[in-house]
Motif scaffolding. Structure first.
Motif, PDB file in Angstrom:
ATOM      1  N   GLN A   1       0.838  -1.212   0.000  1.00 46.75           N
ATOM      2  CA  GLN A   1       0.000   0.000   0.000  1.00 46.75           C
ATOM      3  C   GLN A   1       0.864   1.250   0.000  1.00 46.75           C
ATOM      4  O   GLN A   1       0.596   2.221  -0.728  1.00 46.75           O
ATOM      5  N   LYS A   2       1.937   1.263   0.824  1.00 49.64           N
ATOM      6  CA  LYS A   2       2.855   2.408   0.855  1.00 49.64           C
ATOM      7  C   LYS A   2       3.532   2.570  -0.502  1.00 49.64           C
ATOM      8  O   LYS A   2       3.764   3.698  -0.952  1.00 49.64           O
ATOM      9  N   GLN A   3       3.809   1.484  -1.143  1.00 46.96           N
ATOM     10  CA  GLN A   3       4.438   1.551  -2.462  1.00 46.96           C
ATOM     11  C   GLN A   3       3.479   2.196  -3.463  1.00 46.96           C
ATOM     12  O   GLN A   3       3.893   3.016  -4.288  1.00 46.96           O
ATOM     13  N   ALA A   4       2.202   1.854  -3.354  1.00 47.23           N
ATOM     14  CA  ALA A   4       1.216   2.453  -4.263  1.00 47.23           C
ATOM     15  C   ALA A   4       1.094   3.958  -4.012  1.00 47.23           C
ATOM     16  O   ALA A   4       1.018   4.756  -4.960  1.00 47.23           O
ATOM     17  N   ASP A   5       1.086   4.370  -2.713  1.00 53.10           N
ATOM     18  CA  ASP A   5       1.006   5.812  -2.391  1.00 53.10           C
ATOM     19  C   ASP A   5       2.226   6.544  -2.932  1.00 53.10           C
ATOM     20  O   ASP A   5       2.103   7.654  -3.485  1.00 53.10           O
ATOM     21  N   ALA A   6       3.400   5.954  -2.780  1.00 55.28           N
ATOM     22  CA  ALA A   6       4.623   6.590  -3.264  1.00 55.28           C
ATOM     23  C   ALA A   6       4.596   6.716  -4.772  1.00 55.28           C
ATOM     24  O   ALA A   6       5.056   7.731  -5.348  1.00 55.28           O
ATOM     25  N   GLN A   7       4.026   5.745  -5.445  1.00 53.97           N
ATOM     26  CA  GLN A   7       3.946   5.804  -6.912  1.00 53.97           C
ATOM     27  C   GLN A   7       3.022   6.928  -7.346  1.00 53.97           C
ATOM     28  O   GLN A   7       3.295   7.644  -8.314  1.00 53.97           O
ATOM     29  N   ASN A   8       1.915   7.112  -6.607  1.00 55.03           N
ATOM     30  CA  ASN A   8       0.999   8.219  -6.940  1.00 55.03           C
ATOM     31  C   ASN A   8       1.692   9.566  -6.756  1.00 55.03           C
ATOM     32  O   ASN A   8       1.508  10.502  -7.556  1.00 55.03           O
TER      33      ASN A   8
ATOM     34  N   ALA B   1      13.928  23.670 -11.467  1.00 58.49           N
ATOM     35  CA  ALA B   1      14.877  22.988 -10.575  1.00 58.49           C
ATOM     36  C   ALA B   1      14.163  22.416  -9.351  1.00 58.49           C
ATOM     37  O   ALA B   1      14.435  21.288  -8.909  1.00 58.49           O
ATOM     38  N   LYS B   2      13.210  23.227  -8.779  1.00 59.24           N
ATOM     39  CA  LYS B   2      12.458  22.745  -7.616  1.00 59.24           C
ATOM     40  C   LYS B   2      11.615  21.524  -7.984  1.00 59.24           C
ATOM     41  O   LYS B   2      11.507  20.563  -7.208  1.00 59.24           O
ATOM     42  N   ALA B   3      10.969  21.585  -9.174  1.00 61.14           N
ATOM     43  CA  ALA B   3      10.133  20.455  -9.606  1.00 61.14           C
ATOM     44  C   ALA B   3      10.987  19.191  -9.799  1.00 61.14           C
ATOM     45  O   ALA B   3      10.575  18.073  -9.441  1.00 61.14           O
ATOM     46  N   THR B   4      12.191  19.390 -10.348  1.00 59.19           N
ATOM     47  CA  THR B   4      13.099  18.243 -10.544  1.00 59.19           C
ATOM     48  C   THR B   4      13.488  17.615  -9.213  1.00 59.19           C
ATOM     49  O   THR B   4      13.496  16.393  -9.043  1.00 59.19           O
ATOM     50  N   GLU B   5      13.771  18.481  -8.239  1.00 60.47           N
ATOM     51  CA  GLU B   5      14.136  17.992  -6.917  1.00 60.47           C
ATOM     52  C   GLU B   5      12.973  17.257  -6.262  1.00 60.47           C
ATOM     53  O   GLU B   5      13.152  16.218  -5.611  1.00 60.47           O
ATOM     54  N   ALA B   6      11.730  17.803  -6.457  1.00 59.44           N
ATOM     55  CA  ALA B   6      10.556  17.152  -5.877  1.00 59.44           C
ATOM     56  C   ALA B   6      10.356  15.763  -6.474  1.00 59.44           C
ATOM     57  O   ALA B   6      10.008  14.796  -5.765  1.00 59.44           O
ATOM     58  N   VAL B   7      10.600  15.650  -7.783  1.00 62.80           N
ATOM     59  CA  VAL B   7      10.477  14.336  -8.436  1.00 62.80           C
ATOM     60  C   VAL B   7      11.498  13.364  -7.857  1.00 62.80           C
ATOM     61  O   VAL B   7      11.197  12.201  -7.560  1.00 62.80           O
ATOM     62  N   ALA B   8      12.708  13.869  -7.669  1.00 65.85           N
ATOM     63  CA  ALA B   8      13.766  13.003  -7.132  1.00 65.85           C
ATOM     64  C   ALA B   8      13.409  12.521  -5.729  1.00 65.85           C
ATOM     65  O   ALA B   8      13.603  11.334  -5.394  1.00 65.85           O
ATOM     66  N   GLN B   9      12.866  13.463  -4.908  1.00 62.98           N
ATOM     67  CA  GLN B   9      12.486  13.075  -3.546  1.00 62.98           C
ATOM     68  C   GLN B   9      11.368  12.027  -3.576  1.00 62.98           C
ATOM     69  O   GLN B   9      11.380  11.048  -2.799  1.00 62.98           O
TER      70      GLN B   9
ATOM     71  N   GLN C   1      10.709   9.930  -5.950  1.00 67.03           N
ATOM     72  CA  GLN C   1      11.251   8.656  -6.431  1.00 67.03           C
ATOM     73  C   GLN C   1      12.043   7.948  -5.329  1.00 67.03           C
ATOM     74  O   GLN C   1      12.040   6.716  -5.246  1.00 67.03           O
ATOM     75  N   ASN C   2      12.707   8.740  -4.482  1.00 66.36           N
ATOM     76  CA  ASN C   2      13.417   8.123  -3.353  1.00 66.36           C
ATOM     77  C   ASN C   2      12.436   7.423  -2.423  1.00 66.36           C
ATOM     78  O   ASN C   2      12.691   6.311  -1.928  1.00 66.36           O
ATOM     79  N   VAL C   3      11.280   8.134  -2.174  1.00 68.54           N
ATOM     80  CA  VAL C   3      10.251   7.529  -1.324  1.00 68.54           C
ATOM     81  C   VAL C   3       9.737   6.236  -1.970  1.00 68.54           C
ATOM     82  O   VAL C   3       9.538   5.212  -1.293  1.00 68.54           O
TER      83      VAL C   3
ATOM     84  N   SER D   1      11.337   4.314  -4.063  1.00 75.10           N
ATOM     85  CA  SER D   1      12.387   3.287  -3.993  1.00 75.10           C
ATOM     86  C   SER D   1      12.400   2.622  -2.628  1.00 75.10           C
ATOM     87  O   SER D   1      12.532   1.395  -2.513  1.00 75.10           O
ATOM     88  N   GLU D   2      12.246   3.474  -1.573  1.00 73.11           N
ATOM     89  CA  GLU D   2      12.221   2.906  -0.220  1.00 73.11           C
ATOM     90  C   GLU D   2      11.007   1.995  -0.044  1.00 73.11           C
ATOM     91  O   GLU D   2      11.098   0.922   0.574  1.00 73.11           O
ATOM     92  N   ALA D   3       9.859   2.446  -0.572  1.00 78.30           N
ATOM     93  CA  ALA D   3       8.641   1.626  -0.454  1.00 78.30           C
ATOM     94  C   ALA D   3       8.804   0.318  -1.219  1.00 78.30           C
ATOM     95  O   ALA D   3       8.391  -0.758  -0.755  1.00 78.30           O
ATOM     96  N   THR D   4       9.419   0.388  -2.405  1.00 76.45           N
ATOM     97  CA  THR D   4       9.651  -0.827  -3.215  1.00 76.45           C
ATOM     98  C   THR D   4      10.583  -1.785  -2.484  1.00 76.45           C
ATOM     99  O   THR D   4      10.364  -3.006  -2.468  1.00 76.45           O
ATOM    100  N   ALA D   5      11.615  -1.206  -1.845  1.00 78.29           N
ATOM    101  CA  ALA D   5      12.541  -2.045  -1.080  1.00 78.29           C
ATOM    102  C   ALA D   5      11.824  -2.710   0.089  1.00 78.29           C
ATOM    103  O   ALA D   5      12.085  -3.882   0.425  1.00 78.29           O
ATOM    104  N   ALA D   6      10.909  -1.947   0.730  1.00 81.25           N
ATOM    105  CA  ALA D   6      10.154  -2.508   1.846  1.00 81.25           C
ATOM    106  C   ALA D   6       9.274  -3.661   1.375  1.00 81.25           C
ATOM    107  O   ALA D   6       9.128  -4.682   2.059  1.00 81.25           O
ATOM    108  N   VAL D   7       8.671  -3.486   0.166  1.00 71.05           N
ATOM    109  CA  VAL D   7       7.834  -4.560  -0.389  1.00 71.05           C
ATOM    110  C   VAL D   7       8.692  -5.806  -0.642  1.00 71.05           C
ATOM    111  O   VAL D   7       8.297  -6.933  -0.324  1.00 71.05           O
ATOM    112  N   LYS D   8       9.884  -5.572  -1.194  1.00 66.16           N
ATOM    113  CA  LYS D   8      10.774  -6.702  -1.492  1.00 66.16           C
ATOM    114  C   LYS D   8      11.173  -7.428  -0.218  1.00 66.16           C
ATOM    115  O   LYS D   8      11.178  -8.676  -0.165  1.00 66.16           O
ATOM    116  N   ALA D   9      11.490  -6.662   0.818  1.00 66.17           N
ATOM    117  CA  ALA D   9      11.880  -7.279   2.087  1.00 66.17           C
ATOM    118  C   ALA D   9      10.719  -8.057   2.697  1.00 66.17           C
ATOM    119  O   ALA D   9      10.903  -9.171   3.223  1.00 66.17           O
ATOM    120  N   SER D  10       9.489  -7.428   2.611  1.00 71.08           N
ATOM    121  CA  SER D  10       8.308  -8.120   3.167  1.00 71.08           C
ATOM    122  C   SER D  10       8.023  -9.391   2.393  1.00 71.08           C
ATOM    123  O   SER D  10       7.647 -10.418   2.973  1.00 71.08           O
TER     124      SER D  10
END
Length: 982
Positions: free
Chosen positions: A170-177, A646-654, A656-658, A660-669
């Motif tokens: 679910q967290k992964q889906a929220d991060a993707q949105n 530049a701000k929009a690019t940084e927001a996208v990067a942030q 995507q980091n979220v 990535s973390e959610a995807t990693a959590a899914v993989k670990a689970s």
């Protein structure tokens, strides 16, 4: 019946008739038989037509034979079908029976295995094992309970992991949105920048900024290069200092290494001297041993004689032995063996006095004792005197020119000791050689069973009296057993054994001897004491322990030398390595100094470039400021848009980091879920294993408790299975017996089919041959018809040309007798028989071979025969030759007269079977040659011997007419003379 005599008038008339028909292609040659009957031969065309007809008949007969053989083959195949089908059906039954047997055997095997298992279980079915199994069942129930709890716990862990996985997804889906939202905002910012850049297009602002950036980059590169060069310069300066320090260290180490080389070389010299000393000590001892061994038996006997610890009798025995082998005068029995010093080569390797051969003789004695033990006999004492005499006896065989006892050759070689003596030669154990004489006794007893009482084996143990009685018995028998009886003599004592390894005679090496002192005996010693004396002396002489020690010293000294030499090499290698290292370091310092110089020059140049680029950057910034002043608001809009981008690019990067973390959590689970599922499976498998073990234990308990009943049932099942196998075996034998009977009928039927097939093949081959003959006959007839037509045309054109009887006939087309290459060679007339002999006036059935093959119609033959008849002056003479018809396909007609008949019969062939010749007188009739005689031959005959016999004839008047007729007459008049009968 008298033979026919032609009168001159008759012959003339006949000749005239023939001359009148020389131009007719159908002229027939006339012959006469012994009944005065004239036989008119058929024309060539008729003969050719007869040949075609005959060939056609043969083809028809062969075709009929083929039809008959085909029918026979069809009948044979039809008759073979039933036995073949029956055999195949029975084979199927046999196969079924064999399969049934295999099945029964498999069942019996299983029953046997079950019985074996039941027997093993029955052995284990003790009360103790039953109680043990019951305890194991109780323990296994606890294990099952624990396993079930483990399964329950694992399922709980799995549920927890699956719940955590759902939360992570679910967290992964929220991060993707969130990422999707930020990427949409960045897209808007990208559009704003693009619009602002379009508004500033061609304003020169971008070019000015790019120029500033370009100059700034160049300036940065120069600064970086200068910084790098300064770093390199610093490193090189440090490396130079370090390298110089290493050079100093290497120089110090090199001095130490050079001294180590000198020290190592001095050590090598010391080790070489130590090795030389060790080798010399070993050589001195080996030389001493070799010297001691060279004396051989002399040294051995002398050592015993000189040892005062030995008994006087032993020392005296040894001294006597020493005197014997050294050839001393009156050494023993007041005898001097004159040849001893020449025959005995003391201590030499092959001599009987060598220490190795003395030791080898010990084995002879031990082997001898095994035989004496077999007869229950005592072990003789060893006498050193007897040993010495045996040594002389052995060496004598090499010294003398014949193999014999020296005591028997005293007349030639001088006196020798009078004792019991055995000798042997060859590469065999002498004891076995002497004992082999027992074979003579065994062979004699086999032929004379009564002699078994004197076999030396009738009593055990063998006594001296029994031995002497047996010896007396064999003394007058044709046996040679002196050595054998010497070996088994009960009171044998004071013996000695010896042997050498010389070549005694060509192809025979080694001589051995056994001596027993029976005159002037000297006390002996038991074998063990003698063996101890030998082995003790060998040990003292060989000094193997000391030699081995000295050899070890040599090896150690040699290894020390090798080590020292390796140390020299190592020290020298170290010096070379240090020298190479020093050269490398010096070369490195040179390179570092050059690198420092080059870097310092580069830094100076870099400073100049830095100052130049700084001026270029100042100018570019001024140009940019000028352009920005002109552009104004548009430039600010672009700057703001880029800042928002530049701000929009940084927001996208942030975002995507979220994600990535959610995807990693899914993989670990998911990994936890997978691990939990595996754990559930393992625990479930453990539960199943525990349950299976529980079931197995229950089954084991049941087997143990019911072991006897299961054993009985297994035995019953095995008995039944074995009975089934026996019945199946009987069934196979019965079915096989039927099959064998059916196979006999099948083989007979198959043989009939094979024979019928072969007969058909032969008939078809014969048909093909007859058809070929028919084609040949037709071809000859067609050729003749063609030629006849051509000749007819020629005769029509020549009808008005008269024949001049006075002219010489044209003979250019006639084949001459000397022309051996002609298709039909000329027949030479047979030698003229003596007209005054009885044979010339009587008939004979024998024929004489002509010199060459010939065709009857050959022109020169007729002319020669006619002339020969004229030269007889009307006297009776007979020319003989032998009929040999080769091929039935010849277009020939040979007429014969059968015995008891006056009528000539046409023949169509000839064959010889087992040396008997037959003539074919009809399609299916053959007559022996001795039952008929040839009276005529017409046509073209393939033959090696032309059949013709002479008869009185008076053709003088007709000969002139024949010259006019020429070759036509000869070709049509195949003058055939009848054969006279005895």
């Amino acid at each position: 019946m008298k033979e026919l005599k032609y009168t001159s008038l008759a012959v003339a008339a006949l000749t005239a008739t023939l001359l009148a028909s020389t131009n007719n292609s159908k002229v027939q040659a006339a012959t006469t038989d012994k009944n005065n009957t004239v036989v008119v031969a058929k024309s060539d065309k008729e003969k050719l037509q007869d040949a075609v007809n005959q060939a056609q008949n043969s083809v028809n007969n062969a075709q009929a034979s083929v039809y008959s053989k085909k029918s026979a083959l069809t009948n044979a195949q039809a008759q073979a079908k039933a036995p073949n089908d029956a055999c195949d059906a029975q084979q199927a039954k046999v196969n079924d029976s064999q399969k049934n047997l295999a099945d029964k055997q498999a069942v019996a095997k299983q029953a046997q295995d079950k019985l074996t298992s039941a027997i093993e279980v029955a052995k284990q079915a003790t009360s103790e094992n039953i109680q043990k199994t019951q305890k194991n069942i109780a323990a296994q129930q606890d294990a099952i309970k624990a396993a079930k709890q483990n399964v329950s716990d694992a399922n709980a862990d799995l549920n927890t992991a699956q719940s955590q996985l759902a939360t992570a997804k679910q967290k992964q889906a929220d991060a993707q949105n969130l990422v999707n939202s930020k990427e949409a905002a960045k897209k808007t910012a990208d559009n704003n920048v693009a619009n602002a850049e379009a508004a500033l297009k061609n304003s020169g602002l971008d070019e000015a900024k790019q120029n500033v950036q370009k100059v700034q980059n160049a300036l940065n590169d120069i600064k970086k290069t200068n910084a790098d060069n300064e770093s390199v310069l610093s490193k090189n300066q440090a490396a130079l200092a370090e390298n110089n320090q290493k050079i100093a260290t290497v120089n110090n180490n090199l001095a130490v290494a050079n001294k180590a080389v000198v020290d190592a070389q001095n050590n090598v010299n010391a080790k070489q001297k130590a090795l030389a000393d060790a080798k010399q000590a070993l050589k001195d001892l080996q030389d001493q041993v070799a010297q001691d061994q060279a004396s051989g038996a002399a040294g051995f006997f002398k050592a015993i004689a000189d040892n005062k610890d030995n008994s006087e009798s032993l020392r005296e025995d040894a001294q006597t032995a020493y005197n014997i082998i050294t050839g001393q005068p009156d050494a023993y029995q007041d005898i001097t063996v004159e040849w001893a010093k020449e025959a005995v080569k003391l201590g030499q390797e092959n001599d009987s006095t060598s220490l190795s051969n003395i030791e080898k003789a010990l084995g002879y004695y031990q082997h001898w004792m095994t035989y004496r033990d077999k007869y229950g006999l005592s072990h003789p004492s060893i006498s050193l005197t007897a040993v010495a005499i045996a040594m002389l006896s052995s060496d004598f065989q090499h010294y003398s020119d014949e193999f014999n006892h020296p005591s028997l050759l005293t007349a030639k070689y001088g006196p020798f000791y009078e004792d019991e003596e055995d000798i042997s030669a060859g590469e065999v154990n002498p004891i076995d050689n002497w004992m082999s004489e027992k074979d003579d006794i065994d062979k004699y007893i086999k032929e004379h069973p009564d002699a078994a009482a004197y076999s030396f084996e009738s009593t055990h143990p063998l006594t001296q009296d029994e031995w002497e009685k047996d010896v007396d018995f064999w003394n007058d028998k044709p046996v040679y057993i002196g050595h054998y009886t010497s070996m088994i003599k009960p009171d044998a004592n004071y013996v000695g054994l010896a042997g050498n390894e010389y070549e005694i005679q060509p192809m025979m090496n080694n001589a051995d001897s056994m001596d027993e002192i029976i005159f002037n005996p000297i006390n002996g010693i038991d074998f063990n004491s003698y063996q101890n004396l030998v082995q003790s002396y060998l040990k003292d002489v060989k000094q193997e322990d000391k030699i081995n020690t000295l050899k070890a010293n040599v090896a150690t000294a040699n290894q020390n030398l090798v080590t020292a030499q390796n140390a020299v090499k190592s020290a020298q290698n170290n010096v070379q390595s240090l020298q190479a290292n020093l050269a490398e370091l010096n070369n490195g310092s040179t390179k570092i100094n050059k690198a420092i110089s080059d870097t310092q020059a580069a830094l100076a140049k870099g400073q100049e470039n830095l100052e130049f680029e700084q001026k270029q950057l100042d100018q570019a910034n001024q140009t940019l400021a000028d352009v920005q002043a002109k552009v104004g608001t548009k430039a600010k809009v672009l700057d703001d848009a880029k800042a928002a981008q530049a701000k929009a690019t940084e927001a996208v990067a942030q975002a995507q980091n979220v994600l990535s973390e959610a995807t990693a959590a899914v993989k670990a689970s998911q990994a936890k879920v997978d691990a939990a599922q595996n754990d559930v499976q393992v625990k479930d498998n453990n539960l199943k294993s525990a349950q299976a073990a529980f079931d197995s234990l229950n089954q084991t308990l049941s087997n143990l408790e019911n072991a006897q009943s299961n054993l009985s049932a297994a035995q019953t099942a095995l008995n039944k299975a074995n009975d089934d196998v026996t019945a199946a075996n009987k069934a196979i034998k019965a079915q096989q017996l039927i099959l064998d009977t059916l196979k006999e009928a099948k083989d007979k039927a198959d043989a009939q089919v094979t024979n019928a097939s072969e007969e058909l093949r032969k008939a078809e081959a014969e048909l093909a041959a007859e058809q070929s003959k028919l084609e040949d006959a037709k071809a000859r007839l067609d050729a003749f018809n063609k030629k006849e037509t051509e000749n007819s045309h020629k005769e029509t054109s020549n009808t008005e040309k008269p024949v001049n009887p006075t002219n010489k006939p044209d003979t250019s087309h006639v084949v001459k007798p000397s022309d051996k290459t002609a298709a039909n060679s000329t027949v030479k007339p047979t030698d003229k028989p003596d007209s005054n002999s009885e044979a010339s006036t009587t008939n004979s059935s024998e024929t004489t071979p002509a010199d060459t093959d010939a065709e009857v119609k050959n022109t020169d033959t007729v002319k020669e025969n006619a002339k020969a008849d004229l030269k007889t002056n009307n006297k009776s003479e007979e020319k003989l030759s032998t009929v040999k018809i080769v091929d039935d396909s010849d277009s020939s007609a040979v007429s014969v007269v059968l015995n008891d008949s006056n009528t000539p019969v046409k023949t169509f062939g000839e064959k010889t079977v087992n040396g008997t010749t037959y003539y074919k007188v009809s399609a299916n009739r053959w007559v022996k040659a001795d039952k008929a005689h040839v009276v005529a031959v017409t046509g073209n005959v393939t033959t090696n011997k032309l059949p013709q016999t002479g008869a009185k004839n008076e053709l003088v008047a007709a000969l002139s007419g024949l010259a006019v007729a020429g070759a036509s007459l000869v070709s049509n008049l195949g003058i055939n003379r009848k054969k006279k009968n005895d």
